[in-house]
Design a protein around this motif. Structure first.
Motif, mmCIF file in Angstrom:
data_model
loop_
_atom_site.group_PDB
_atom_site.id
_atom_site.type_symbol
_atom_site.label_atom_id
_atom_site.label_comp_id
_atom_site.label_asym_id
_atom_site.label_seq_id
_atom_site.Cartn_x
_atom_site.Cartn_y
_atom_site.Cartn_z
ATOM 1 N N ILE A 139 0.832 -1.201 0.000
ATOM 2 C CA ILE A 139 0.000 0.000 0.000
ATOM 3 C C ILE A 139 0.869 1.254 0.000
ATOM 4 O O ILE A 139 0.661 2.174 -0.790
ATOM 5 N N GLY A 140 1.868 1.297 0.869
ATOM 6 C CA GLY A 140 2.668 2.503 1.036
ATOM 7 C C GLY A 140 3.448 2.906 -0.198
ATOM 8 O O GLY A 140 3.550 4.097 -0.521
ATOM 9 N N SER A 141 4.016 1.939 -0.932
ATOM 10 C CA SER A 141 4.797 2.288 -2.123
ATOM 11 C C SER A 141 3.907 2.864 -3.213
ATOM 12 O O SER A 141 4.264 3.846 -3.878
ATOM 13 N N LEU A 142 2.720 2.267 -3.407
ATOM 14 C CA LEU A 142 1.775 2.802 -4.390
ATOM 15 C C LEU A 142 1.270 4.179 -3.963
ATOM 16 O O LEU A 142 1.118 5.084 -4.788
ATOM 17 N N THR A 225 0.727 2.770 6.884
ATOM 18 C CA THR A 225 0.380 1.609 6.067
ATOM 19 C C THR A 225 1.152 0.369 6.505
ATOM 20 O O THR A 225 0.964 -0.706 5.935
ATOM 21 N N ALA A 226 2.013 0.515 7.499
ATOM 22 C CA ALA A 226 2.729 -0.638 8.050
ATOM 23 C C ALA A 226 1.746 -1.501 8.844
ATOM 24 O O ALA A 226 0.838 -0.981 9.498
ATOM 25 N N ASP A 227 1.937 -2.815 8.794
ATOM 26 C CA ASP A 227 1.022 -3.716 9.494
ATOM 27 C C ASP A 227 1.643 -4.350 10.732
ATOM 28 O O ASP A 227 1.072 -5.267 11.325
ATOM 29 N N ASP A 228 2.794 -3.866 11.124
ATOM 30 C CA ASP A 228 3.466 -4.438 12.285
ATOM 31 C C ASP A 228 4.132 -3.303 13.061
ATOM 32 O O ASP A 228 4.879 -2.495 12.479
ATOM 33 N N GLN A 294 -6.383 -0.851 -4.695
ATOM 34 C CA GLN A 294 -7.613 -0.174 -4.290
ATOM 35 C C GLN A 294 -7.390 0.671 -3.046
ATOM 36 O O GLN A 294 -7.770 1.843 -2.984
ATOM 37 N N ILE A 295 -6.814 0.056 -2.042
ATOM 38 C CA ILE A 295 -6.660 0.735 -0.751
ATOM 39 C C ILE A 295 -5.731 1.929 -0.884
ATOM 40 O O ILE A 295 -6.006 3.017 -0.345
ATOM 41 N N ALA A 296 -4.622 1.761 -1.606
ATOM 42 C CA ALA A 296 -3.690 2.873 -1.801
ATOM 43 C C ALA A 296 -4.359 4.032 -2.526
ATOM 44 O O ALA A 296 -4.144 5.204 -2.194
ATOM 45 N N SER A 297 -5.199 3.726 -3.521
ATOM 46 C CA SER A 297 -5.866 4.785 -4.287
ATOM 47 C C SER A 297 -6.867 5.543 -3.437
ATOM 48 O O SER A 297 -6.966 6.781 -3.519
ATOM 49 N N VAL A 298 -7.640 4.822 -2.616
ATOM 50 C CA VAL A 298 -8.582 5.496 -1.720
ATOM 51 C C VAL A 298 -7.825 6.386 -0.735
ATOM 52 O O VAL A 298 -8.190 7.546 -0.508
#
Length: 332
Positions: A139-142, A225-228, A294-298
């Motif tokens: 997500i973060g890179s996009l 956007t990190a998950d940890d 999708q998530i990155a675009s939103v």
């Protein structure tokens, strides 16, 4: 219906002159800019002489007689494709449309606003915005690339992770040759190759609770956007609750996409209430390329429109990323 360009139809109409090179509508007597025609306007004419004008706000039909009067301008205005404002603001937007680096974002914002000063201000605010991307994976890179492409002036990339082969199904700026390299190094190279004027700072580390304010508190937005670790966004928001920085988190739970503005004060109250989370041994977390996109675009849209002063970031947004597109739109 055959599609034709607008300029041949309107250059001799009424008391206005449409300058096709600048998209400006000028008064015929003084040549002063009075409006700007949306450069993405679509104009169609069928064999019976009925015209269709398509703009940001919808579709309008008019007959051949109306086309030869100022009725055409009314139709163009009705579909949200006529922007008005001061001559200086209109000229500024015309220049932005002719500049490769700003033309597409300008055109997009013109579809949201019919007042020139709103678009001029929005473009300036986006260029002045600084965004910290905390986690530069799928997500973060996009997100970083989309923000840079839209004109955000300063990005800060924070991630201590290195590229792995399993990342490549969704992290589109990394290749097999990059495996083992720091993600933020590779991402920075990709960003600079496209946007040489972008200001980028990097932090090749994992931030900790004792340095959230120092590490993150100087940005307009922090995108988590990190998950940890689990709950990172709440901890960050709590630490930055006394600053002007907005903390926006994005991620997914299986097929559910989530984008949230994290309220700092509430985060401070709830940060000590939680569960201890764990994963199965040998866990493989689902991470599907289209879902990340999708998530990155939103998330990018939420940040950009907030930065431009055109939309407040709302509450948590959730949607099924494997659902029908109408379900996705209905969730907003």
């Amino acid at each position: 219906m055959s599609m034709v360009h607008l300029p041949p139809l309107v250059t001799s109409l009424g008391t206005f002159h449409h300058d096709t090179a600048s998209h400006l509508l000028r008064s015929r007597d003084a040549g002063v800019p009075v409006a700007l025609v949306h450069p993405g306007l679509i104009f169609g004419e069928d064999q019976t002489g009925v015209d269709t004008v398509i703009g940001p706000k919808g579709v309008t039909k008019l007959d051949a007689k109306a086309r030869q009067t100022d009725g055409l301008w009314s139709a163009i205005a009705a579909v949200g494709a006529l922007t008005t404002g001061t001559p200086n603001d209109l000229l500024s937007l015309s220049r932005s449309l002719r500049q490769a680096s700003t033309s597409r974002t300008t055109s997009y914002l013109l579809g949201l606003c019919t007042k020139a000063h709103q678009v001029v201000t929005g473009l300036r605010l986006i260029s002045e915005a600084s965004v910290t991307v905390l986690g530069c994976g799928g997500i973060g890179s996009l997100l970083a690339m989309q923000l840079a492409g839209a004109g955000v002036g300063h990005l800060r990339l924070v991630d201590g992770d290195r590229v792995e082969e399993s990342n490549l199904n969704r992290q589109l700026f990394y290749t097999l040759r990059d495996v083992g390299r720091l993600k933020i190094e590779v991402l920075q190279e990709a960003l600079v190759a496209r946007f040489p004027d972008l200001r980028i700072s990097t932090s090749p580390t994992y931030v900790h609770q004792d340095d959230y304010t120092e590490a993150l508190g100087y940005s307009s937005f922090v995108a988590v956007t990190a998950d940890d670790p689990v709950g990172l966004s709440v901890d960050v928001a709590a630490a930055l609750s006394r600053t002007e920085t907005k903390v926006v988190a994005a991620g997914y739970r299986f097929s559910l996409g989530v984008v949230s503005l994290i309220d700092g004060d509430r985060a401070r109250e709830s940060r000590d209430v939680g569960l201890t989370w764990g994963l199965l041994s040998g866990s493989v977390v689902p991470s599907f390329g289209p879902q990340n996109g999708q998530i990155a675009s939103v998330l990018a849209s939420v940040i950009l429109l907030s930065a431009a002063g055109l939309q407040e970031i709302g509450t948590t947004r959730e949607w099924m990323t494997n659902g029908d597109p109408s379900d996705f739109m209905g969730g907003f």
